[in-house]
Design an enzyme around this catalytic site. Structure first.
Site, short mmCIF file in Angstrom:
data_model
loop_
_atom_site.label_atom_id
_atom_site.label_comp_id
_atom_site.label_asym_id
_atom_site.label_seq_id
_atom_site.Cartn_x
_atom_site.Cartn_y
_atom_site.Cartn_z
N LYS A 205 4.49 1.92 -4.34
CA LYS A 205 3.21 2.53 -3.98
C LYS A 205 2.77 3.61 -4.96
CE LYS A 205 2.66 1.01 0.67
NZ LYS A 205 2.81 1.24 2.11
N ARG A 240 10.36 -2.05 4.04
CA ARG A 240 9.46 -3.13 3.59
C ARG A 240 9.37 -3.07 2.06
NH1 ARG A 240 4.13 -3.81 2.44
NH2 ARG A 240 3.16 -5.71 3.18
N1 HH2 Z 1 1.97 -1.35 3.36
C1 HH2 Z 1 1.14 -2.33 2.90
C2 HH2 Z 1 0.82 -3.42 3.72
N2 HH2 Z 1 1.36 -3.54 4.95
N3 HH2 Z 1 2.76 -2.71 6.67
C3 HH2 Z 1 3.57 -1.76 7.14
N4 HH2 Z 1 4.11 -1.87 8.36
N5 HH2 Z 1 3.89 -0.65 6.39
C4 HH2 Z 1 3.40 -0.46 5.14
O1 HH2 Z 1 3.71 0.57 4.51
C5 HH2 Z 1 2.51 -1.46 4.60
C6 HH2 Z 1 2.20 -2.58 5.42
C7 HH2 Z 1 0.55 -2.21 1.54
O2 HH2 Z 1 1.38 -2.78 0.57
P1 HH2 Z 1 1.28 -4.28 0.00
O3 HH2 Z 1 1.39 -5.31 1.07
O4 HH2 Z 1 2.30 -4.40 -1.07
O5 HH2 Z 1 -0.13 -4.34 -0.68
P2 HH2 Z 1 -1.55 -4.87 -0.18
O6 HH2 Z 1 -1.94 -4.13 1.04
O7 HH2 Z 1 -2.45 -4.58 -1.35
O8 HH2 Z 1 -1.44 -6.35 0.11
#
Ligand code: HH2
Length: 260
Positions: A205, A240
């Site tokens: 992040k 995660r």
């Molecule tokens: N962060 C993201 C998405 N979903 N769910 C939970 N429970 N906790 C988190 O910290 C979280 C989440 C954002 O990260 P990522 O999926 O890598 O990116 P994007 O939202 O751009 O798909």
């Protein structure tokens, strides 16, 4: 929890896993490397991401979920804020719901999880992905996040979701400055004391990029390792992450020290 984003625009792995066969192979590789859950998402929630209608989210999600379900036996979570999407995902074999809006975006979400008897991850987010990074300010970020999650868990329980099916998440990066993220990680114990298992999503992040001066998310795994180890030390139960093989080792060492 291994991350599988079926989106064209996710900040780290956007566009990589839209092909069902490749996605299933990646899910299987994450499980072989130690992932206990695979989290499949079809709508990016990065700051400023464009929301997509449920039909688009489902068109991306369904074929991938089907292929992943055939490829792995671990629980699959569906990362969505929409009950209509979650309903189809559960019918396709997903086992739990990961709702970054903690059931606020879609009033039907908590009832769906109650009737389907599936666990839900309730995450703190300030505003929406479109607005969350507009000058986030809190009087006390830790107290605000803990109070929010306590209240959302109570709402979930009133909707019929049993206590043991609720997981909470401080929402690292969701409407938080660097200092807010650090305070939340340093004080994770306050959230752990609510009594629900805590999920933490720090992987690659922006705050890690800021601390390490690394604009490219793919170069943030060492910083992620530090944050993952410290989250475990402060009581996180589910991490995660994108790089499962590397973080499996981080978890093996961090949990061994915590349990010693
Ligand atoms: N962060 C993201 C998405 N979903 N769910 C939970 N429970 N906790 C988190 O910290 C979280 C989440 C954002 O990260 P990522 O999926 O890598 O990116 P994007 O939202 O751009 O798909």
């Amino acid at each position: 929890m291994g991350i599988l984003n079926v989106t064209p625009d996710s900040f780290s792995d956007g566009g990589k896993w839209s092909d069902p066969e490749r996605a299933a192979a990646h899910a299987a590789a994450m499980v072989a490397a130690g992932a206990a859950i695979v989290d499949v998402g079809a709508e990016s929630t990065r700051p400023g991401a464009t929301p997509v209608p449920p039909e688009v989210e489902l068109a991306r999600l369904r074929p991938v979920l089907r292929a992943v379900r055939q490829a792995v036996r671990v629980p699959l979570s569906v990362d969505t804020m929409k009950a209509a999407v979650a309903r189809v995902a559960l019918a396709e074999g997903a086992d739990l719901v990961n709702d970054v809006s903690a059931g606020r975006f879609d009033a039907a979400m908590l009832r769906l999880c109650a009737t389907e008897r599936v666990p839900i991850v309730l995450m703190h987010m300030r505003g929406t992905p479109q607005t969350m990074q507009h000058a986030p300010r809190y009087r006390d970020v830790v107290a605000t996040v803990v109070a929010f999650l306590r209240q959302r868990a109570a709402v979930a329980r009133r909707a019929g979701i049993p206590r043991q099916a609720i997981v909470v998440d401080p929402g690292i990066g969701f409407g938080k400055t660097l200092q807010h993220n650090l305070r939340l990680l340093a004080n994770l114990g306050t959230l752990v004391r609510l009594g629900y298992p805590v999920v933490v999503g720090v992987s690659r992040k922006g705050f890690i990029g800021q601390l390490c001066d690394r604009p490219d998310p793919a170069s943030r795994d060492w910083g992620t390792a530090a944050a993952v180890a410290l989250a475990v030390a402060h009581g996180a139960r589910i991490l995660r992450v994108h790089d499962v093989p590397a973080m499996r080792d981080v978890l093996a060492v961090a949990t061994a020290v915590v349990d010693a």
